[in-house]
Design a protein around this motif. Structure first.
Motif, PDB file in Angstrom:
ATOM      1  N   VAL A  57    -102.419 108.047  61.654  1.00 44.38           N
ATOM      2  CA  VAL A  57    -101.057 108.460  61.317  1.00 44.38           C
ATOM      3  C   VAL A  57    -100.104 107.332  61.683  1.00 44.38           C
ATOM      4  N   PHE A  58     -99.274 106.938  60.720  1.00 45.44           N
ATOM      5  CA  PHE A  58     -98.242 105.926  60.954  1.00 45.44           C
ATOM      6  C   PHE A  58     -96.902 106.646  61.020  1.00 45.44           C
ATOM      7  N   TRP A  59     -96.224 106.549  62.176  1.00 43.17           N
ATOM      8  CA  TRP A  59     -94.931 107.203  62.413  1.00 43.17           C
ATOM      9  C   TRP A  59     -93.884 106.094  62.484  1.00 43.17           C
ATOM     10  N   PRO A  60     -93.307 105.682  61.349  1.00 45.49           N
ATOM     11  CA  PRO A  60     -92.501 104.461  61.316  1.00 45.49           C
ATOM     12  C   PRO A  60     -91.104 104.605  61.885  1.00 45.49           C
ATOM     13  N   GLY A  61     -90.645 103.519  62.509  1.00 47.97           N
ATOM     14  CA  GLY A  61     -89.262 103.377  62.941  1.00 47.97           C
ATOM     15  C   GLY A  61     -88.624 102.293  62.080  1.00 47.97           C
ATOM     16  N   LYS A  62     -88.970 101.040  62.353  1.00 51.36           N
ATOM     17  CA  LYS A  62     -88.483  99.924  61.551  1.00 51.36           C
ATOM     18  C   LYS A  62     -88.980 100.050  60.117  1.00 51.36           C
ATOM     19  N   GLU A  63     -88.070  99.822  59.168  1.00 57.32           N
ATOM     20  CA  GLU A  63     -88.365  99.861  57.724  1.00 57.32           C
ATOM     21  C   GLU A  63     -88.977 101.195  57.305  1.00 57.32           C
ATOM     22  N   ALA A  64     -88.496 102.295  57.920  1.00 54.98           N
ATOM     23  CA  ALA A  64     -89.059 103.613  57.603  1.00 54.98           C
ATOM     24  C   ALA A  64     -88.841 103.988  56.138  1.00 54.98           C
ATOM     25  N   ALA A  65     -87.654 103.693  55.602  1.00 59.09           N
ATOM     26  CA  ALA A  65     -87.382 104.050  54.208  1.00 59.09           C
ATOM     27  C   ALA A  65     -88.297 103.298  53.262  1.00 59.09           C
ATOM     28  N   LEU A  66     -88.498 102.008  53.523  1.00 52.76           N
ATOM     29  CA  LEU A  66     -89.350 101.202  52.653  1.00 52.76           C
ATOM     30  C   LEU A  66     -90.815 101.627  52.775  1.00 52.76           C
ATOM     31  N   ALA A  67     -91.236 101.952  53.982  1.00 55.37           N
ATOM     32  CA  ALA A  67     -92.602 102.438  54.168  1.00 55.37           C
ATOM     33  C   ALA A  67     -92.808 103.739  53.407  1.00 55.37           C
ATOM     34  N   SER A  68     -91.805 104.609  53.426  1.00 53.16           N
ATOM     35  CA  SER A  68     -91.892 105.871  52.706  1.00 53.16           C
ATOM     36  C   SER A  68     -92.006 105.648  51.208  1.00 53.16           C
ATOM     37  N   GLN A  69     -91.331 104.627  50.724  1.00 54.72           N
ATOM     38  CA  GLN A  69     -91.388 104.306  49.297  1.00 54.72           C
ATOM     39  C   GLN A  69     -92.789 103.852  48.882  1.00 54.72           C
ATOM     40  N   HIS A  70     -93.555 103.312  49.824  1.00 51.79           N
ATOM     41  CA  HIS A  70     -94.900 102.828  49.546  1.00 51.79           C
ATOM     42  C   HIS A  70     -95.951 103.715  50.211  1.00 51.79           C
ATOM     43  N   ARG A  71     -95.653 104.996  50.280  1.00 54.59           N
ATOM     44  CA  ARG A  71     -96.542 105.962  50.913  1.00 54.59           C
ATOM     45  C   ARG A  71     -97.952 105.929  50.315  1.00 54.59           C
ATOM     46  N   GLU A  72     -98.041 105.783  48.995  1.00 56.16           N
ATOM     47  CA  GLU A  72     -99.348 105.820  48.336  1.00 56.16           C
ATOM     48  C   GLU A  72    -100.250 104.675  48.786  1.00 56.16           C
ATOM     49  N   GLN A  73     -99.667 103.522  49.088  1.00 54.30           N
ATOM     50  CA  GLN A  73    -100.481 102.404  49.562  1.00 54.30           C
ATOM     51  C   GLN A  73    -101.103 102.723  50.918  1.00 54.30           C
ATOM     52  N   PHE A  74    -100.341 103.385  51.767  1.00 57.42           N
ATOM     53  CA  PHE A  74    -100.893 103.782  53.060  1.00 57.42           C
ATOM     54  C   PHE A  74    -101.966 104.848  52.876  1.00 57.42           C
ATOM     55  N   ALA A  75    -101.711 105.787  51.955  1.00 55.18           N
ATOM     56  CA  ALA A  75    -102.693 106.840  51.697  1.00 55.18           C
ATOM     57  C   ALA A  75    -104.006 106.258  51.196  1.00 55.18           C
ATOM     58  N   SER A  76    -103.929 105.226  50.359  1.00 59.40           N
ATOM     59  CA  SER A  76    -105.146 104.603  49.844  1.00 59.40           C
ATOM     60  C   SER A  76    -105.939 103.910  50.941  1.00 59.40           C
ATOM     61  N   ALA A  77    -105.247 103.586  52.044  1.00 61.54           N
ATOM     62  CA  ALA A  77    -105.918 102.976  53.194  1.00 61.54           C
ATOM     63  C   ALA A  77    -106.358 104.030  54.215  1.00 61.54           C
ATOM     64  N   GLY A  78    -106.216 105.319  53.843  1.00 65.05           N
ATOM     65  CA  GLY A  78    -106.626 106.394  54.731  1.00 65.05           C
ATOM     66  C   GLY A  78    -105.628 106.704  55.828  1.00 65.05           C
ATOM     67  N   VAL A  79    -104.366 106.318  55.618  1.00 64.20           N
ATOM     68  CA  VAL A  79    -103.326 106.495  56.634  1.00 64.20           C
ATOM     69  C   VAL A  79    -102.290 107.501  56.139  1.00 64.20           C
ATOM     70  N   LYS A  80    -101.997 108.500  56.946  1.00 63.81           N
ATOM     71  CA  LYS A  80    -100.946 109.466  56.630  1.00 63.81           C
ATOM     72  C   LYS A  80     -99.627 108.974  57.217  1.00 63.81           C
TER      73      LYS A  80
END
Length: 343
Positions: A75-98
């Motif tokens: 699980v990635f719980w972002p602080g810095k660049e949270a909005a941008l990380a949220s925009q690329h949620r699918e890339q994290f999901a493809s790496a097995g990361v929620k």
């Protein structure tokens, strides 16, 4: 479960402590990164790593993806660049990361700009203070004239700001030398501010607002995609050192539930209110845990565990809150590093 918190505010340590108390058998491993090796959050985490300070934007998101893979993050719980990380949620999901994001990219961007947020806010959801957004000296003068005809005191704040930075009450009578000699805080002479604007014809968006002179509430929430699971209200004393009270104001409870639902907020969110002449008014939504998060949990609910259980598809147990408690925090001295050569 390996949960990664990247660079964020130092108060995140309170969230770490709540997670550890909620999972005492080591079911959760807290991984923390920061650009400074003396980050206080390191003291409450299980694994600590330095992150590059020069990376921002998409380059930083790419680094985050690599970090998740290299350190087996669940699980990635972002602080810095949270909005941008949220925009690329699918890339994290493809790496097995929620991704534990407080909202989607557009909502996070909206909440970051208070001028846009107030303009978007429906009165059926929550009531905000009377305000006018300005970018020029002429617009500022007009806003002051308009709002002063309706309100006794006015204040200003940058549209993009955290921790109340830039907030000032407008003083139409006294000069800065009086403020200095009298130790007046959080006020600015109106004439001197207008004089400074003469040298800066266009500036970043500034909000001219009615000043809310009553008590302030900070509400720490655990939510699941628009469903409010638990909210602890902290009513702040106007006197320094007098602590805060765990409160249950019905108007604030109603606005909080509607705001969570309307913006489909998720995880740990903080919402702040202040009372004006006509009752409590919304100040801002912080899509992250607050600085007083630990005090909020003294009400009897482990908000961090509730949010994580809901995020994982479980049904969290919501205990009754203990209203009327007087709470505070005590500073504790700590050693950040043991190296003799630290300067």
């Amino acid at each position: 479960m390996r949960i990664w918190f990247n660079k964020t505010f130092s108060t995140i340590g309170a969230v770490f402590r709540q997670l550890k108390s909620g999972y005492p058998n080591g079911e959760v491993t807290i991984v923390c990164t920061h650009t400074h090796r003396t980050a206080t959050a390191f003291l409450a985490s299980d694994e600590t790593y330095l992150e590059p300070s020069e990376l921002h934007g998409l380059d930083y998101v790419a680094w985050c993806l690599d970090f998740c893979r290299a350190h087996r993050i669940d699980v990635f719980w972002p602080g810095k660049e949270a909005a941008l990380a949220s925009q690329h949620r699918e890339q994290f999901a493809s790496a097995g990361v929620k991704l534990m994001a407080a909202a989607d990219h557009d909502t996070l961007a909206l909440l970051n700009n208070k001028a846009h947020f107030y303009q978007d806010l429906s009165k059926d959801v929550a009531l905000a203070m009377d305000f006018i957004a300005v970018n020029t000296a002429e617009a500022f003068d007009q806003a002051v004239e308009t709002l002063a005809s309706k309100h006794n005191r006015l204040c200003v704040k940058p549209a993009v700001s955290v921790y109340g930075l830039g907030f000032r009450i407008l003083d139409p009578e006294r000069d800065s030398i009086v403020h200095l000699l009298k130790g007046v805080e959080y006020q600015i002479p109106l004439r001197e501010l207008q004089g400074g604007m003469a040298n800066t014809p266009h500036f970043e968006t500034l909000l001219v607002m009615e000043h809310l002179g009553g008590p302030e509430w900070s509400v720490d929430c655990a939510a699941r995609h628009g469903e409010l699971l638990c909210a602890a209200q902290r009513k702040k004393s106007p006197l320094a050192g007098h602590g805060q009270a765990i409160d249950n104001h019905p108007d604030i409870a109603g606005m909080t539930e509607r705001l969570i639902r309307h913006y489909r907020l998720n995880g740990l969110v903080n919402i702040q209110y202040k009372e004006g002449e006509s009752g409590p008014r919304l100040l801002e939504i912080n899509p992250r845990p607050s600085g007083g998060f630990g005090m909020a949990c003294l009400a009897g609910a482990n908000l961090a565990k509730i949010a994580l259980e809901a995020f994982n598809g479980e049904t969290p147990e919501i205990p009754p809150l203990r209203y009327g408690l007087k709470v505070s925090e005590i500073n504790t001295p700590v050693v950040l590093l043991e190296e003799a050569s630290v300067v």
